[in-house]
Design an enzyme around this catalytic site. Structure first.
Site, PDB file in Angstrom:
ATOM      1  N   CYS A 116     -11.316  88.573  22.770  1.00  0.00           N
ATOM      2  CA  CYS A 116     -11.667  87.464  20.924  1.00  0.00           C
ATOM      3  C   CYS A 116     -13.102  86.926  21.433  1.00  0.00           C
ATOM      4  O   CYS A 116     -13.588  86.103  20.149  1.00  0.00           O
ATOM      5  CB  CYS A 116     -10.617  87.595  20.370  1.00  0.00           C
ATOM      6  SG  CYS A 116      -9.048  88.500  19.763  1.00  0.00           S
ATOM      7  N   HIS A 258     -13.179  81.752  16.177  1.00  0.00           N
ATOM      8  CA  HIS A 258     -12.211  83.262  15.842  1.00  0.00           C
ATOM      9  C   HIS A 258     -11.336  83.924  14.774  1.00  0.00           C
ATOM     10  O   HIS A 258     -10.533  82.340  14.589  1.00  0.00           O
ATOM     11  CB  HIS A 258     -12.394  83.347  17.135  1.00  0.00           C
ATOM     12  CG  HIS A 258     -11.236  84.956  17.155  1.00  0.00           C
ATOM     13  ND1 HIS A 258     -11.068  86.135  17.221  1.00  0.00           N
ATOM     14  CD2 HIS A 258      -9.794  85.350  17.669  1.00  0.00           C
ATOM     15  CE1 HIS A 258     -10.558  86.973  17.167  1.00  0.00           C
ATOM     16  NE2 HIS A 258      -9.098  85.878  17.407  1.00  0.00           N
ATOM     17  N   ASN A 288      -7.298  89.853  12.008  1.00  0.00           N
ATOM     18  CA  ASN A 288      -8.369  89.358  12.857  1.00  0.00           C
ATOM     19  C   ASN A 288      -8.844  90.838  14.162  1.00  0.00           C
ATOM     20  O   ASN A 288      -8.569  91.943  14.231  1.00  0.00           O
ATOM     21  CB  ASN A 288      -7.241  89.310  13.737  1.00  0.00           C
ATOM     22  CG  ASN A 288      -7.831  88.724  15.595  1.00  0.00           C
ATOM     23  OD1 ASN A 288      -8.507  88.986  16.414  1.00  0.00           O
ATOM     24  ND2 ASN A 288      -6.431  88.361  16.603  1.00  0.00           N
TER      25      ASN A 288
END
Length: 331
Positions: A116, A258, A288
């Site tokens: 990520c 993030h 996500n």
């Protein structure tokens, strides 16, 4: 890069049209909208059609950014694509497929795997490549089709992820006053590799002839370990970025983290004493999307007109590897 600046001249994104609500998931597994929202801040996620691969979303986001910049694809010298869900295992790189899809025939292309944190890593990699040689313009993409590596029977992980892609175009300029990417801090902690992992299919755990498995390659996550790591990663990275740039939090226009879990960002915000309003959060709509989450958010805030020239932006990423880091950007 002392005698030059690496400026973001355009942004773009690609979001699959299929929108899946928490109630949709609750009809399939034992969960609820209230539980998902209270534990993650997620309300919806977008899921790519079965015919759509990572490169398709990446190419769409790239074209979106090229259109904003008014750039010809042939003007792109570098393509750096961050993903954990490449079109193919090992080779060819998804970046090469995107290069062909958008007809950027003059660009060399490569993938980055940093979970990520991928977009943060990719941005710094592209900037470094632009800082040497005759290269002038780079396309940096974060793209994921996480729905293909999600175990939809695991209610602890399947509620978290969505598909999408985001892109930026970087341009080298000799005008140091142009702003752009000011500094990047990158970190890794491989001792936590097992906390967030796709175990099957690699050289450590290859497929074996005649073997029958219950599930395909999918994300496995130790939720508590990742949560603890993520909160510390955000706080440590933001403190380090502010110190490195000699800024106070009052100097910062926006922090783009993030988008993993709203509770993680809230915990970091409280720990650092930073108003939550400084953080740009769109996880409620997109869930996500791993390496795509920061560039998707960056494009969204840019197109909403919430950024102006000279604004100070901090990005912060954290994820599988374990990796973490952040960028200081002058818009």
């Amino acid at each position: 890069m002392k005698n030059m600046a690496i400026e973001i001249i355009a942004t773009g994104r690609a979001i699959p049209p299929k929108r899946v609500s928490n109630d949709d998931l609750a009809a399939q597994i034992d969960t609820s909208d209230e539980w998902i929202r209270s534990h993650t801040g997620i309300g919806y996620r977008h899921i790519a059609d079965e015919s759509v691969a990572c490169s398709d979303l990446a190419a769409e986001a790239a074209k979106n950014a090229l259109e904003m910049a008014g750039c010809c694809p042939l003007s792109i010298d570098v393509i750096v694509l961050a993903t954990a869900t490449a079109d193919y295992y090992g080779t060819p790189s998804t970046a090469c497929i995107v290069q062909d899809k958008i007809s950027a025939r003059n660009a060399f292309a490569m993938d980055i795997t940093a979970g990520c944190t991928g977009f943060v890593y990719a941005l710094e990699t592209a900037a470094g490549l632009l800082s040497v040689g005759p290269r002038k313009r780079a396309l940096v993409i974060g793209a994921e089709v996480l729905s293909r590596v999600t175990n939809w029977d695991d209610r602890g992980t399947c509620v978290l992820f969505g598909d999408g892609a985001g892109a930026v175009i970087l341009e080298r300029t000799e005008d140091k006053a142009a702003g752009g990417l000011l500094q990047t801090l990158l970190y890794a902690d491989g001792s936590g590799a097992e906390s967030l992992i796709m175990r099957r299919g690699g050289s450590r755990s290859p497929y074996k002839k005649g073997e029958t498995i219950d599930t395909s390659i999918c994300i496995e996550m130790n939720g508590q370990e990742v949560y603890n790591f993520a909160v510390k990663a955000i706080t440590d990275t933001l403190e380090a970025l502010l110190k490195a740039g000699n800024f106070s939090i009052d100097d910062v226009t926006r922090i783009i983290p993030h988008q993993a879990n709203a509770r993680i960002v809230l915990a970091a915000s409280k720990r650092l004493g930073i108003p939550i309003e400084k953080f740009y959060l769109n996880i409620e709509q997109f869930a996500n999307t791993s390496s795509a989450s920061i560039p998707i958010a960056l494009d969204e805030i840019n197109r909403l007109g919430q950024l102006k020239k000279g604004d100070l932006i901090l990005t912060v990423g954290f994820g599988g590897g374990l990796t973490y880091g952040g960028n200081i950007i002058i818009w």
